[in-house]
Design an enzyme around this catalytic site. Structure first.
Site, PDB file in Angstrom:
ATOM      1  N   CYS A 282      -4.079   0.580  -2.474  1.00  0.00           N
ATOM      2  CA  CYS A 282      -3.977  -0.657  -1.693  1.00  0.00           C
ATOM      3  C   CYS A 282      -2.915  -1.593  -2.272  1.00  0.00           C
ATOM      4  O   CYS A 282      -2.611  -1.546  -3.480  1.00  0.00           O
ATOM      5  CB  CYS A 282      -5.311  -1.399  -1.694  1.00  0.00           C
ATOM      6  SG  CYS A 282      -6.576  -0.657  -0.675  1.00  0.00           S
TER       7      CYS A 282
ATOM      8  N   GLU B 163      -3.138  -4.784  -2.872  1.00  0.00           N
ATOM      9  CA  GLU B 163      -3.666  -5.708  -3.890  1.00  0.00           C
ATOM     10  C   GLU B 163      -3.718  -5.044  -5.258  1.00  0.00           C
ATOM     11  O   GLU B 163      -3.402  -5.648  -6.283  1.00  0.00           O
ATOM     12  CB  GLU B 163      -5.078  -6.176  -3.510  1.00  0.00           C
ATOM     13  CG  GLU B 163      -5.158  -6.915  -2.186  1.00  0.00           C
ATOM     14  CD  GLU B 163      -5.408  -6.007  -0.992  1.00  0.00           C
ATOM     15  OE1 GLU B 163      -4.911  -4.867  -0.965  1.00  0.00           O
ATOM     16  OE2 GLU B 163      -6.108  -6.447  -0.079  1.00  0.00           O
TER      17      GLU B 163
ATOM     18  N   ASN C 266       0.836  -1.199   0.000  1.00  0.00           N
ATOM     19  CA  ASN C 266       0.000   0.000   0.000  1.00  0.00           C
ATOM     20  C   ASN C 266       0.878   1.259   0.000  1.00  0.00           C
ATOM     21  O   ASN C 266       1.958   1.291   0.603  1.00  0.00           O
ATOM     22  CB  ASN C 266      -1.013   0.004   1.148  1.00  0.00           C
ATOM     23  CG  ASN C 266      -0.427  -0.166   2.528  1.00  0.00           C
ATOM     24  OD1 ASN C 266       0.612  -0.793   2.706  1.00  0.00           O
ATOM     25  ND2 ASN C 266      -1.096   0.383   3.517  1.00  0.00           N
TER      26      ASN C 266
ATOM     27  N   GLU D  37       0.245   5.204   0.627  1.00  0.00           N
ATOM     28  CA  GLU D  37      -0.720   6.230   1.034  1.00  0.00           C
ATOM     29  C   GLU D  37      -0.288   7.599   0.517  1.00  0.00           C
ATOM     30  O   GLU D  37       0.781   7.760  -0.075  1.00  0.00           O
ATOM     31  CB  GLU D  37      -0.842   6.206   2.570  1.00  0.00           C
ATOM     32  CG  GLU D  37      -1.400   4.877   3.046  1.00  0.00           C
ATOM     33  CD  GLU D  37      -1.603   4.788   4.547  1.00  0.00           C
ATOM     34  OE1 GLU D  37      -1.100   5.658   5.294  1.00  0.00           O
ATOM     35  OE2 GLU D  37      -2.270   3.834   4.980  1.00  0.00           O
TER      36      GLU D  37
HETATM   37  N1  THU Z   1      -5.206  -1.582   2.739  1.00  0.00           N
HETATM   38  C1  THU Z   1      -4.659  -2.391   1.789  1.00  0.00           C
HETATM   39  O1  THU Z   1      -3.622  -2.051   1.189  1.00  0.00           O
HETATM   40  N2  THU Z   1      -5.255  -3.556   1.519  1.00  0.00           N
HETATM   41  C2  THU Z   1      -6.319  -4.059   2.219  1.00  0.00           C
HETATM   42  O2  THU Z   1      -6.719  -5.187   1.958  1.00  0.00           O
HETATM   43  C3  THU Z   1      -6.969  -3.254   3.242  1.00  0.00           C
HETATM   44  C4  THU Z   1      -6.416  -1.902   3.453  1.00  0.00           C
HETATM   45  C5  THU Z   1      -4.520  -0.335   3.080  1.00  0.00           C
HETATM   46  C6  THU Z   1      -5.186   0.941   2.669  1.00  0.00           C
HETATM   47  C7  THU Z   1      -4.580   1.908   3.666  1.00  0.00           C
HETATM   48  O3  THU Z   1      -3.315   2.325   3.172  1.00  0.00           O
HETATM   49  C8  THU Z   1      -4.345   1.081   4.911  1.00  0.00           C
HETATM   50  O4  THU Z   1      -4.358  -0.270   4.476  1.00  0.00           O
HETATM   51  C9  THU Z   1      -5.391   1.290   5.999  1.00  0.00           C
HETATM   52  O5  THU Z   1      -6.661   1.168   5.499  1.00  0.00           O
END
Ligand code: THU
Length: 134
Positions: free
Chosen positions: A54, A56, A43, A45
């Site tokens: 994210c 995935e 991920n 941000e």
């Molecule tokens: N996040 C992911 O990368 N994948 C997931 O399956 C759930 C959430 C990330 C998004 C954000 O950067 C952090 O986790 C908190 O939500």
């Protein structure tokens, strides 16, 4: 074909690279594609919170860039002991690039795995086939 342990390691390595200064919630994902190649993502941000990406989604983008055509397996890991299920948007993204045997594996409690089909996580999915039904 790489085994599940290799995929878990790739997801854990990707997780170390996560850029998550706002949530402190690092996630890693690793895909093995139809050719046996591994593609990972973390991920990433942003200070403009809604445009964060994210893990995935990043892994799927890496697969597409490398010319992989479908997900055989995807492993998702976080630093927490609970499993990290993909968000709704990522379920849709995973579904788009899946086939009927695709499995989604969530790591929890360090070394335990819980596995789902795409249909388990996104029943009645909107798929490319629906675009033809006009
Ligand atoms: N996040 C992911 O990368 N994948 C997931 O399956 C759930 C959430 C990330 C998004 C954000 O950067 C952090 O986790 C908190 O939500």
């Amino acid at each position: 074909m790489p085994d599940l342990n290799q995929l878990i390691k790739a997801a854990q390595q990707a997780m170390q690279r996560a850029y998550a200064p706002y949530s402190q919630f690092k996630v890693g994902a690793a895909i093995v594609d139809n050719r046996g190649d591994i593609h990972a993502g973390c991920n990433v941000e942003n200070s403009a919170y809604p445009i964060g990406c994210c893990a995935e989604q990043a892994a799927v983008s890496a697969m597409v860039l490398a010319n992989g055509t479908s997900i055989e397996d995807i492993v998702i890991v976080s630093e927490h002991k609970n499993p990290c299920p993909p968000c709704g948007a990522c379920r849709q993204i995973i579904a788009e690039h899946s086939q009927k045997n695709t499995r989604i594996h969530l790591l929890h409690d360090n070394d335990r795995v819980i596995s789902y089909s795409v249909d388990d996580l996104l029943p009645q999915a909107f798929t490319p086939a629906h675009l033809d039904n006009r």
